[in-house]
Enzyme design. Structure first.
Site, PDB file in Angstrom:
ATOM      1  CE  LYS A 154      -1.333  -4.720   1.982  1.00 19.75           C
ATOM      2  NZ  LYS A 154      -1.256  -6.127   2.266  1.00 19.75           N
TER       3      LYS A 154
HETATM    4  C1  PLP Z   1      -2.518  -6.876   1.518  1.00 21.47           C
HETATM    5  C2  PLP Z   1      -2.249  -7.958   0.571  1.00 21.47           C
HETATM    6  C3  PLP Z   1      -3.081  -8.229  -0.525  1.00 21.47           C
HETATM    7  C4  PLP Z   1      -4.424  -7.566  -0.707  1.00 21.47           C
HETATM    8  O1  PLP Z   1      -4.406  -6.201  -0.710  1.00 21.47           O
HETATM    9  P1  PLP Z   1      -5.744  -5.384  -0.305  1.00 21.47           P
HETATM   10  O2  PLP Z   1      -5.427  -4.004  -0.769  1.00 21.47           O
HETATM   11  O3  PLP Z   1      -5.909  -5.510   1.154  1.00 21.47           O
HETATM   12  O4  PLP Z   1      -6.865  -5.992  -1.083  1.00 21.47           O
HETATM   13  C5  PLP Z   1      -2.698  -9.204  -1.418  1.00 21.47           C
HETATM   14  N1  PLP Z   1      -1.565  -9.909  -1.251  1.00 21.47           N
HETATM   15  C6  PLP Z   1      -0.746  -9.697  -0.216  1.00 21.47           C
HETATM   16  C7  PLP Z   1       0.506 -10.497  -0.103  1.00 21.47           C
HETATM   17  C8  PLP Z   1      -1.066  -8.732   0.741  1.00 21.47           C
HETATM   18  O5  PLP Z   1      -0.255  -8.562   1.792  1.00 21.47           O
END
Ligand code: PLP
Length: 418
Positions: free
Chosen positions: A202
């Site tokens: 992210k």
């Molecule tokens: C990465 C992601 C998640 C989940 O996040 P985590 O921290 O990996 O649990 C949820 N929704 C979207 C769109 C994502 O890209």
């Protein structure tokens, strides 16, 4: 001549780094992390110094950034979504609408909250199609999760209007769009709750981590209870007057929070660089015949780490992608990813098969659920068609003018041969 047929590639240097978040690690991260070690306080609810908690600081920051009264730090983006759903009172018997293009976690979170995900089409913004959302509403629908995919803000005016008309809750999935905005409002602060992820892929990372923001005291209180099965016992007044119930353990550690704080302190700076790079590429691409740029609902609010454009059909997109790789610009289509991309509903195996952890009682078969949702690999043909025609290129905050120019020249060169 095209590089694929022996010509000189436009670019010979490596393309941009994979990660935006961890590429920024520097002295600040070290200092914040060392400070936690020196304090010998890695658990946020350790009673001595409750108010000197890095997790509380991170919550304050995201509350402020999204103009939300409440924020809850958790251990993952998925946990933020589950906490928001349970916090909003969603559970057995309820349907929640999600787009067919999002990380599988969005739909999995609905199931973990024991509700049923309803999958709908995206449009040429590669985010939820508001008309498809409205068409999928049933008497069982309780909420919708618009997902700001790849940093692109969803069409929030339309989505909010439809949600309010049918009295549905809106939970924004901001996992891929931390720092983005829509018509001047921070993403995550538009719906009834917003959910962030701080996983390494992210914009900002805390190793693992997440954040839920809301202006609704009941959502916050219930989410807090769900995020910690012992929440009532830590001497924190978070849960307020809401009745307690069993929760999980989604707590954030102080180490994660410290890393998240250091990272989040420079998010706007990073995004400004990304926007500058994307704007210059997009401007130059407008004059190229044969490619159609992704429609971005509010380009000013785009986090801008992905560039996407469409070719007329699947075959042309596959060929274009291959030629572009040969010119030295790596890019992705759903055809050449080389694995079953779990961002596309057609690959959500356990959801399409309606398979739960237990064979006897799942959100689909439990007695509270009176609906009848259908899934199939071809249930969202528009979504597959759009993704089939789309080519996406990763951008990076450290791109130089030369990097941007290489991308444009390579696209122009390939387009000229199509
Ligand atoms: C990465 C992601 C998640 C989940 O996040 P985590 O921290 O990996 O649990 C949820 N929704 C979207 C769109 C994502 O890209």
């Amino acid at each position: 001549m095209l590089a694929k047929y022996g010509g000189t590639p436009v670019r010979t240097k490596a393309w941009v780094p994979t990660f935006i978040s961890s590429e920024e690690f520097d002295e600040k991260e070290k200092e914040y992390l060392l400070n936690v070690l020196q304090k010998k306080r890695v658990f946020r609810f350790y009673s001595k110094g409750l108010d000197d908690s890095e997790s509380v600081k991170l919550e304050k920051l995201y509350g402020e950034r999204t103009n939300s009264r409440y924020a809850l730090a958790v251990n993952a983006g998925t946990s933020a979504l589950v906490s928001a759903l349970v916090g909003a009172g969603i559970g057995p018997g309820d349907e929640v609408i999600v787009p067919g293009y999002t990380f599988i976690a969005t739909a999995a979170a609905v199931l973990i909250a024991r509700a049923v995900p309803v999958i709908v089409e995206i449009d040429d913004t590669l985010t939820m199609d508001p008309a498809a959302f409205e068409a999928a509403i049933t008497p069982h629908t309780k909420a919708v999760i618009p997902v700001h995919m790849r940093g692109i803000p969803c069409q929030m005016d339309e989505i909010m209007r439809i949600a309010r008309k049918y009295h549905l809750l809106v939970i924004e999935d901001v996992a891929q769009a931390n720092g983005g905005s829509y018509k001047g409002t921070a993403l995550g602060g538009i719906g009834d709750a917003g959910c962030f992820s701080f996983q390494q892929y992210k914009v900002v990372t805390s190793g693992e981590g997440g954040m839920m923001v809301t202006n609704n005291p009941s959502i916050h209180a219930r989410a807090s209870i769900y995020h910690d099965c012992a929440m009532r016992f830590w001497g924190v007044d978070n849960p307020g007057s809401v009745d307690s119930f069993p929760g999980e353990n989604y707590r954030m550690s102080e180490i994660q929070a410290a890393l998240g704080l250091a990272q989040s302190s420079r998010i706007d700076e990073v995004i400004n660089k990304l926007r500058k790079a994307k704007r210059s590429i997009v401007e130059a691409l407008r004059s190229i015949e044969g490619i159609q740029l992704q429609r971005v609902p509010d380009p000013e609010g785009d986090v801008s780490y992905k560039l996407a454009f469409y070719l007329p059909d699947n075959e042309t997109a596959s060929t274009f992608s291959e030629l572009l790789v040969a010119e030295g610009i790596p890019n992705g289509t759903i055809h050449n990813n080389g694995f079953a991309d779990r961002h596309i509903y057609a690959n959500w195996d356990y959801i399409l098969a309606k398979r739960g952890a237990s064979g006897t009682d799942t959100p689909w078969t439990c007695s509270s659920y009176k609906g009848n949702v259908h899934y199939s690999k071809d249930m969202c043909p528009e979504t597959l068609k759009l993704l089939g025609r789309a080519i996406s290129i990763s951008l990076h905050q450290n791109m130089t003018e030369e990097d941007c120019w290489d991308a444009v020249e390579a696209i122009r060169k390939v387009a000229g041969h199509m």
